[in-house]
Enzyme design. Structure first.
Site, PDB file in Angstrom:
ATOM      1  N   ASP A  76       0.863  -1.181   0.000  1.00 33.98           N
ATOM      2  CA  ASP A  76       0.000   0.000   0.000  1.00 33.98           C
ATOM      3  C   ASP A  76       0.898   1.230   0.000  1.00 33.98           C
ATOM      4  OD1 ASP A  76      -3.239   0.193   0.820  1.00 33.98           O
ATOM      5  OD2 ASP A  76      -2.118   2.066   1.047  1.00 33.98           O
ATOM      6  N   ASP A  82       4.117   3.218  -4.308  1.00 29.78           N
ATOM      7  CA  ASP A  82       3.114   3.787  -5.204  1.00 29.78           C
ATOM      8  C   ASP A  82       3.260   3.045  -6.528  1.00 29.78           C
ATOM      9  OD1 ASP A  82       1.572   5.210  -6.969  1.00 29.78           O
ATOM     10  OD2 ASP A  82       2.387   7.191  -6.452  1.00 29.78           O
ATOM     11  N   VAL A  83       2.317   2.149  -6.822  1.00 31.71           N
ATOM     12  CA  VAL A  83       2.479   1.275  -7.977  1.00 31.71           C
ATOM     13  C   VAL A  83       2.247   1.980  -9.312  1.00 31.71           C
ATOM     14  CG1 VAL A  83       2.048  -0.875  -6.738  1.00 31.71           C
ATOM     15  CG2 VAL A  83       0.118   0.397  -7.689  1.00 31.71           C
ATOM     16  N   ASN A 127      -4.795  -5.376  -7.337  1.00 25.62           N
ATOM     17  CA  ASN A 127      -6.074  -4.908  -6.839  1.00 25.62           C
ATOM     18  C   ASN A 127      -6.225  -3.386  -6.852  1.00 25.62           C
ATOM     19  OD1 ASN A 127      -8.535  -4.857  -4.941  1.00 25.62           O
ATOM     20  ND2 ASN A 127      -6.967  -3.859  -3.706  1.00 25.62           N
ATOM     21  N   TYR A 141     -13.045   4.692 -15.948  1.00 25.88           N
ATOM     22  CA  TYR A 141     -12.824   3.542 -15.064  1.00 25.88           C
ATOM     23  C   TYR A 141     -13.230   2.246 -15.773  1.00 25.88           C
ATOM     24  CZ  TYR A 141     -13.571   0.374 -11.096  1.00 25.88           C
ATOM     25  OH  TYR A 141     -13.558  -0.695 -10.244  1.00 25.88           O
ATOM     26  N   LYS A 169     -10.810  -0.927 -16.834  1.00 24.88           N
ATOM     27  CA  LYS A 169     -11.045  -2.289 -16.356  1.00 24.88           C
ATOM     28  C   LYS A 169     -11.263  -3.266 -17.506  1.00 24.88           C
ATOM     29  CE  LYS A 169     -10.634  -1.912 -11.894  1.00 24.88           C
ATOM     30  NZ  LYS A 169      -9.514  -2.589 -11.217  1.00 24.88           N
ATOM     31  N   GLY A 192     -18.782  -7.442  -8.683  1.00 28.60           N
ATOM     32  CA  GLY A 192     -20.127  -6.911  -8.854  1.00 28.60           C
ATOM     33  C   GLY A 192     -20.405  -5.759  -7.899  1.00 28.60           C
ATOM     34  N   VAL A 193     -21.699  -5.475  -7.681  1.00 25.35           N
ATOM     35  CA  VAL A 193     -22.087  -4.301  -6.898  1.00 25.35           C
ATOM     36  C   VAL A 193     -22.024  -4.598  -5.395  1.00 25.35           C
ATOM     37  CG1 VAL A 193     -23.439  -3.172  -8.675  1.00 25.35           C
ATOM     38  CG2 VAL A 193     -24.518  -4.924  -7.278  1.00 25.35           C
TER      39      VAL A 193
END
Length: 281
Positions: A60, A86-87, A113, A175, A179, A206-207
């Site tokens: 992180d 910081d990726v 992720n 976004y 993705k 999903g949501v």
């Protein structure tokens, strides 16, 4: 009575039926720090992987968030350490992978992720914001993967995190575009890395209601979002984590290049006539 099926002792499906699916593995999970009270997807994956025996590198950019996840894993008896990076910086990705390899000697599992998004329309964002969203959501996956692969032995696995927003046919967002790129990258990487014995899959989120959703929308959206699913239930970060655990484990040893939707079922479109059984003649 038919004879009992013969189980090849070399591929006995019951040989490792214990509870720990990642015992002895080393995993690196990006965006795995914990902020606030709601679990994020990276946090949940890191915790579950550690519970299943993996040594987990918690990556992180926020040292405090990474430290909270590590502390909880260690309290549960697991092994973890924080990797602060910081990726979006390719050199930082290389350093992060190097830290894990130097500490544990190998890298068996990678979870990409890290994500960021907003609700601005596809052509409402500025060019700089467009570049930022593509860099965070797509380029980080490419950067982390390309640095991790040289450290990954045969039998390793990579899981990328995508979003069901890719399937939405409403107004476009950057976004969603990024993705969709992650899913295409997953399929291409699976083909490219297959001969090296490295599997690459993707979980399409999903949501669910978790830290990412809570940071980007009003809590009043929870009920209508719940009703969007066939199961009419609300998903959580832990639902995503269990899917990722499966794909990282040897139980998915013959699955690669797959996009697994964890979404409560296809969008619900209203009342459906009840199904009744009809006796066979």
């Amino acid at each position: 009575m038919p004879d009992e099926p013969v189980i090849d002792p070399m591929v006995d499906p019951f040989a490792e039926a214990g509870p720990q699916w990642l015992a002895g593995r080393t995993a690196l999970v990006t965006g795995a720090g914990q902020n606030g009270t709601l679990p994020g997807v990276g946090f949940a994956i890191a915790r579950l992987a550690a519970a299943h025996g993996a040594r987990v590198a918690v990556l992180d950019r926020d040292p405090e968030a990474a430290g909270r996840t590590v502390k909880l894993i260690e309290q549960d008896g697991g092994e973890a350490f924080p990797v602060i990076a910081d990726v979006t910086d390719d050199r930082a990705c290389a350093r992060a992978v190097g830290e894990v390899a130097e500490r544990w000697g190998t890298l068996d599992a990678l979870v990409n992720n890290v994500a960021s998004g907003d609700r601005a329309g596809l052509f409402e964002v500025t060019p700089s914001r467009y570049d930022q969203l593509m860099r965070i959501n797509l380029k980080t996956v490419w950067s982390m993967t390309r640095h991790a692969v040289p450290k990954m032995p045969r039998g390793s696995a990579i899981v990328n995190i995508s979003s069901a927003a890719v399937r939405m046919r409403g107004p476009g967002m950057v976004y969603n575009l990024a993705k969709a790129g992650v899913e295409n990258l997953t399929e291409g990487a699976a083909t490219t890395l297959g001969p090296q014995g490295i599997r690459v899959n993707c979980v399409q989120v999903g949501v669910i209601w978790g830290s990412f959703a809570a940071a980007n929308m009003d809590e009043r959206m929870r009920e209508p979002r719940r009703k969007m699913t066939s199961l009419q239930t609300e998903g959580t970060a832990w639902d995503i984590a269990h899917a990722a655990l499966f794909l990282l484990s040897d139980r998915a040893r013959w699955i690669s290049g797959h996009i697994l939707a964890v979404d409560g079922g296809p969008p619900y479109r209203g009342p459906v006539a009840p199904v009744t059984s009809v006796p066979l003649e």
